[in-house]
Structures are given as C-alpha cells and as structure tokens.
Scaffold this active site. Structure first.
Site, PDB file in Angstrom:
ATOM      1  N   TYR A   1      -0.926  -0.571  10.334  1.00 27.25           N
ATOM      2  CA  TYR A   1      -1.307  -1.328   8.898  1.00 27.25           C
ATOM      3  C   TYR A   1       0.075  -1.071   8.353  1.00 27.25           C
ATOM      4  CZ  TYR A   1      -3.270  -1.934   4.039  1.00 27.25           C
ATOM      5  OH  TYR A   1      -3.505  -2.559   3.044  1.00 27.25           O
TER       6      TYR A   1
ATOM      7  N   HIS B   1     -12.820   4.075   3.280  1.00 21.45           N
ATOM      8  CA  HIS B   1     -11.988   5.209   2.733  1.00 21.45           C
ATOM      9  C   HIS B   1     -12.763   6.215   2.155  1.00 21.45           C
ATOM     10  CE1 HIS B   1      -8.732   2.110   2.713  1.00 21.45           C
ATOM     11  NE2 HIS B   1      -7.975   3.183   2.952  1.00 21.45           N
TER      12      HIS B   1
ATOM     13  N   SER C   1       0.961  -1.287  -0.043  1.00 14.75           N
ATOM     14  CA  SER C   1      -0.151  -0.058  -0.053  1.00 14.75           C
ATOM     15  C   SER C   1       0.877   1.183   0.067  1.00 14.75           C
ATOM     16  CB  SER C   1      -0.977  -0.034   1.512  1.00 14.75           C
ATOM     17  OG  SER C   1      -1.357   1.351   1.760  1.00 14.75           O
ATOM     18  N   SER C   2       0.354   2.422  -0.664  1.00 15.48           N
ATOM     19  CA  SER C   2       1.155   3.484  -0.537  1.00 15.48           C
ATOM     20  C   SER C   2       1.449   4.288   0.741  1.00 15.48           C
ATOM     21  CB  SER C   2       0.489   4.546  -1.580  1.00 15.48           C
ATOM     22  OG  SER C   2      -0.875   4.876  -1.049  1.00 15.48           O
ATOM     23  N   CYS C   3       0.669   3.740   1.769  1.00 13.29           N
ATOM     24  CA  CYS C   3       0.829   4.167   3.367  1.00 13.29           C
ATOM     25  C   CYS C   3       2.136   3.699   4.016  1.00 13.29           C
ATOM     26  CB  CYS C   3      -0.574   3.945   4.148  1.00 13.29           C
ATOM     27  SG  CYS C   3      -0.695   2.287   4.595  1.00 13.29           S
TER      28      CYS C   3
ATOM     29  N   TRP D   1     -14.799  14.642   6.364  1.00 15.50           N
ATOM     30  CA  TRP D   1     -13.957  14.817   7.456  1.00 15.50           C
ATOM     31  C   TRP D   1     -12.974  15.962   6.996  1.00 15.50           C
ATOM     32  CZ3 TRP D   1     -13.450   8.784   8.738  1.00 15.50           C
ATOM     33  CH2 TRP D   1     -14.594   8.530   9.434  1.00 15.50           C
TER      34      TRP D   1
ATOM     35  N   LYS E   1       2.445  -4.126   6.688  1.00 16.31           N
ATOM     36  CA  LYS E   1       2.872  -4.459   5.144  1.00 16.31           C
ATOM     37  C   LYS E   1       4.162  -4.308   4.964  1.00 16.31           C
ATOM     38  CE  LYS E   1      -1.289  -5.170   3.226  1.00 16.31           C
ATOM     39  NZ  LYS E   1      -1.420  -6.171   2.393  1.00 16.31           N
TER      40      LYS E   1
HETATM   41  P1  GDP Z   1      -5.911   7.759   4.202  1.00 17.54           P
HETATM   42  O1  GDP Z   1      -5.701   8.277   2.727  1.00 17.54           O
HETATM   43  O2  GDP Z   1      -5.166   6.878   4.683  1.00 17.54           O
HETATM   44  O3  GDP Z   1      -5.923   9.117   5.015  1.00 17.54           O
HETATM   45  O4  GDP Z   1      -7.544   7.537   4.445  1.00 17.54           O
HETATM   46  P2  GDP Z   1      -8.986   8.017   3.725  1.00 17.54           P
HETATM   47  O5  GDP Z   1      -9.333   7.494   2.455  1.00 17.54           O
HETATM   48  O6  GDP Z   1      -9.792   7.148   4.911  1.00 17.54           O
HETATM   49  O7  GDP Z   1      -9.086   9.317   4.037  1.00 17.54           O
HETATM   50  C1  GDP Z   1      -8.474  10.252   3.218  1.00 17.54           C
HETATM   51  C2  GDP Z   1      -8.760  11.696   3.328  1.00 17.54           C
HETATM   52  O8  GDP Z   1     -10.096  11.976   3.323  1.00 17.54           O
HETATM   53  C3  GDP Z   1      -8.458  12.274   5.072  1.00 17.54           C
HETATM   54  O9  GDP Z   1      -8.062  13.523   5.010  1.00 17.54           O
HETATM   55  C4  GDP Z   1      -9.827  12.095   5.547  1.00 17.54           C
HETATM   56  O10 GDP Z   1      -9.855  12.842   6.914  1.00 17.54           O
HETATM   57  C5  GDP Z   1     -10.653  12.618   4.364  1.00 17.54           C
HETATM   58  N1  GDP Z   1     -12.195  12.379   4.425  1.00 17.54           N
HETATM   59  C6  GDP Z   1     -13.227  13.218   4.189  1.00 17.54           C
HETATM   60  N2  GDP Z   1     -14.359  12.653   4.528  1.00 17.54           N
HETATM   61  C7  GDP Z   1     -14.068  11.565   4.699  1.00 17.54           C
HETATM   62  C8  GDP Z   1     -14.846  10.531   5.054  1.00 17.54           C
HETATM   63  O11 GDP Z   1     -16.102  10.489   5.204  1.00 17.54           O
HETATM   64  N3  GDP Z   1     -14.491   9.090   5.222  1.00 17.54           N
HETATM   65  C9  GDP Z   1     -12.992   8.904   5.274  1.00 17.54           C
HETATM   66  N4  GDP Z   1     -12.574   7.682   5.348  1.00 17.54           N
HETATM   67  N5  GDP Z   1     -12.107   9.776   5.087  1.00 17.54           N
HETATM   68  C10 GDP Z   1     -12.821  11.159   4.698  1.00 17.54           C
END
Ligand code: GDP
Length: 311
Positions: A137, A180, A108-110, A203, A141
């Site tokens: 995680y 996500h 994963s890229s993380c 978020w 990985k």
């Molecule tokens: P990340 O790439 O590991 O950070 O995983 P995410 O895909 O869960 O989140 C990516 C970004 O999207 C972060 O900055 C979150 O705060 C934002 N985000 C905005 N709204 C949402 C939501 O409803 N769910 C999630 N999971 N992330 C959100």
C-alpha cells in the site's frame, strides 16, 4: 474554488470521501461530481479518460483507494499495490490531460519509514525501509505522491499531496477481518457487551503507539488546503498526539460500557512501533485538529449503534 465550479470527489462512498462531500456541501459547493465504483471503475484508464472528457471537472479530490488494516494489508498485498497504482495513475494523468485547476491526492502516514524519528516530519519520506505489513500500500501511495510532484515539476500542474494519520469516524469499516484498530475495537467491545462475553481479544501486545484523527477534521483540513496550499512538498495532517493501543482499548471499553477483561493476543502482529506525525507545517498555515479523541470515539460509537451497517 468558486461555489459554482465542478468538483469531482473520487471515492465519495468511503469514510474519507463521504466526509469531504459533507464538508464541501456545508461550505456551499453545489456542483459536486460523484460516481460509485460500479458506475466508474477507476482502475480502467479508458473509463477514467471518457469520464473526464464527459464531465470536465475543475477540481479533483482523490479519496478513492483500496484501504484496510494490518490484516487486510498483509493478506492481499497484490490488490493493495495494483488497485491503488491504477486508480491514482489514471486519475492524476487524466487531471493533467483535461487541465484540472487543482488536484488533491490523499496519501497516508504509512508511507514513512518504519524506524524514523518521531514525530515524523514530511522530509523523512524515502529515508529508510518501510513497515513490511503495509509495504504494498505504501509503495503505491508513494508512487501517487511522486506522480503529483513530477507533473507539477514538469508541466506546472497544481497537484498537492496530503498525508493523514490513522483516521476514524462515521462510515468507517467495521469488518473485523479488514478494518483498522479503532473501528475493530468499537465492534469487539460492543458485540461482547451485547452477547455478555467475559473478555475481548486485542491483537498484538498493546504497546504500539498510534495517532488518531477524526475524519471530519481531515475533511476540513483538505478543504482548507485546497484554498491555502500550493507547494510541491507533501503535508501531514494529524492531531500531533498519540497513545498506546492499550490505552485506546481501555478508553473504548469505557465508552461502550463493557465490564469484562481485555486479553492481548501476541501472536498477531504489532506493526510499526510508533507512528506520530509532526504537524507543525499545517499548524503554521493556521489549521489545527478540533475533535478530542474521546469525543470523536463517542460520536463514532453513537453512529455505529444507530446505523444499519451489518457484517
Ligand atoms: P496500522 O496502523 O497500519 O498498524 O494498522 P491497524 O490500525 O490495523 O493496527 C494498529 C495496531 O492495533 C496494531 O498494533 C494492531 O496489532 C493493533 N490491534 C489490536 N487489536 C486490533 C484489531 O482488532 N484489529 C486491528 N486491525 N488491529 C488491532
């Protein structure tokens, strides 16, 4: 890989595994081996070993993992590190013992440091601190990558590791607690449209930038690398393009057709500020992502509205 050889796709019910199965079937592979997590608990070394003894796969694709978005990763770090370490250690070791011809491990890229230069080159692995919201995680990985590299180094096993960027597509997880961002926003805008709500909460600040790859493109890249890549170095898979969450939210609002407002909840974490992969290594080998983001979201949204997923 010959069409009559036995390919085990671990995690075939997930978004990635199911896309890889579709891709292999389309390419004419007939001997696919699949087990649900109920039939085979990949965290059990005994069960995995017995399964390899019975099935003797020629090839293995490790798409099985405990995955989730920023919320799930921060809430359940113990499961994220334990389940993933067990799954990958059992599969990679069994593939070694049963002399599998080639194994592809999905990372994963993380796994890359939180503040590394962008776009992220493969050699930045382990050059800095990880993002805290998904450290558990990422550490698991990274252990999987190292297992592949050390088995190759010590025993000559043909094990490769690929690092996809953020993925989305059919069979994604639309559960708002664990998903996500991309599927979460599809669901939030869709529900808001259906219920006539006047706003959708997104978020964080909307400023973090992310890259998104349609999962069928990833599946195509994995099949391409099974045929064309043998190196001990990890390899990135992405589109090479990113955008702020704010723009993603606006694009999804438009595709879904929601007329209300977007409200940002800055009490929720932003996570890593930018995450864009350098994809020159895979591009130079002759593979490029095909699906533009808007087209991929449209396909995913159409699937979501027609499928019977319910949460
Ligand atoms: P990340 O790439 O590991 O950070 O995983 P995410 O895909 O869960 O989140 C990516 C970004 O999207 C972060 O900055 C979150 O705060 C934002 N985000 C905005 N709204 C949402 C939501 O409803 N769910 C999630 N999971 N992330 C959100």
């Amino acid at each position: 890989m010959e069409h009559n050889e036995r390919i085990y796709v671990a995690g075939h019910q997930g978004m990635v595994g199911s896309a890889i199965v579709r891709q292999l079937q389309k390419a004419g592979y007939e001997q696919l081996i699949m087990r649900t997590s109920r039939e085979l608990d990949l965290r059990s070394q005994k069960a995995v070993d017995q399964f390899f003894a019975d099935q003797k796969p020629d090839y293995v694709i490790v798409a099985a993992a405990k995955v989730g978005g920023i919320g799930a990763n921060s809430t359940y770090p113990a499961e994220f590190i334990y389940d993933n370490i067990m799954i990958e250690a059992n599969l990679i070791h069994a593939a070694h013992q049963w002399r599998v011809k080639k194994l592809l491990f999905l990372g994963s890229s993380c796994i890359y440091p939180k503040f590394c230069p962008q776009p992220i080159k493969e050699e930045y692995l382990l050059s800095g601190f990880l993002e805290s919201t998904n450290e558990a995680y990422a550490i698991a990985k990274i252990a999987g990558i190292k297992l592949c590299q050390y088995y190759k180094q010590q025993y000559g096993d043909n094990f490769i590791s690929v690092m996809p960027t953020n993925l989305y597509g059919i069979n994604d997880n639309f559960d708002l607690e664990t998903s996500h961002v991309l599927p979460a926003l599809i669901r939030k805008f869709h529900d808001a449209k259906e219920t006539g709500a006047d706003k959708v909460i997104v978020w964080g600040t909307g400023k973090p930038r992310r890259e998104f790859l349609y999962v069928d493109d990833l599946a195509e890249a994995c099949c391409f690398l099974m045929q064309n890549y043998e190196s001990n170095h990890i390899i990135n898979i992405g589109t090479g393009k990113d955008l702020p969450i704010r723009e993603l939210a606006e694009m999804i609002r438009e595709i879904v057709g929601f007329a209300g407002d977007i409200v940002y909840d800055a009490t929720k974490p932003d996570g890593t500020p930018v995450k864009l992969l350098d994809v020159s290594r895979i591009n130079q080998l002759g593979w490029q992502a095909k699906t533009p983001l808007r087209a991929g979201i449209e396909k995913t949204y159409t699937w979501y509205t027609r499928s019977d997923v319910c949460y």
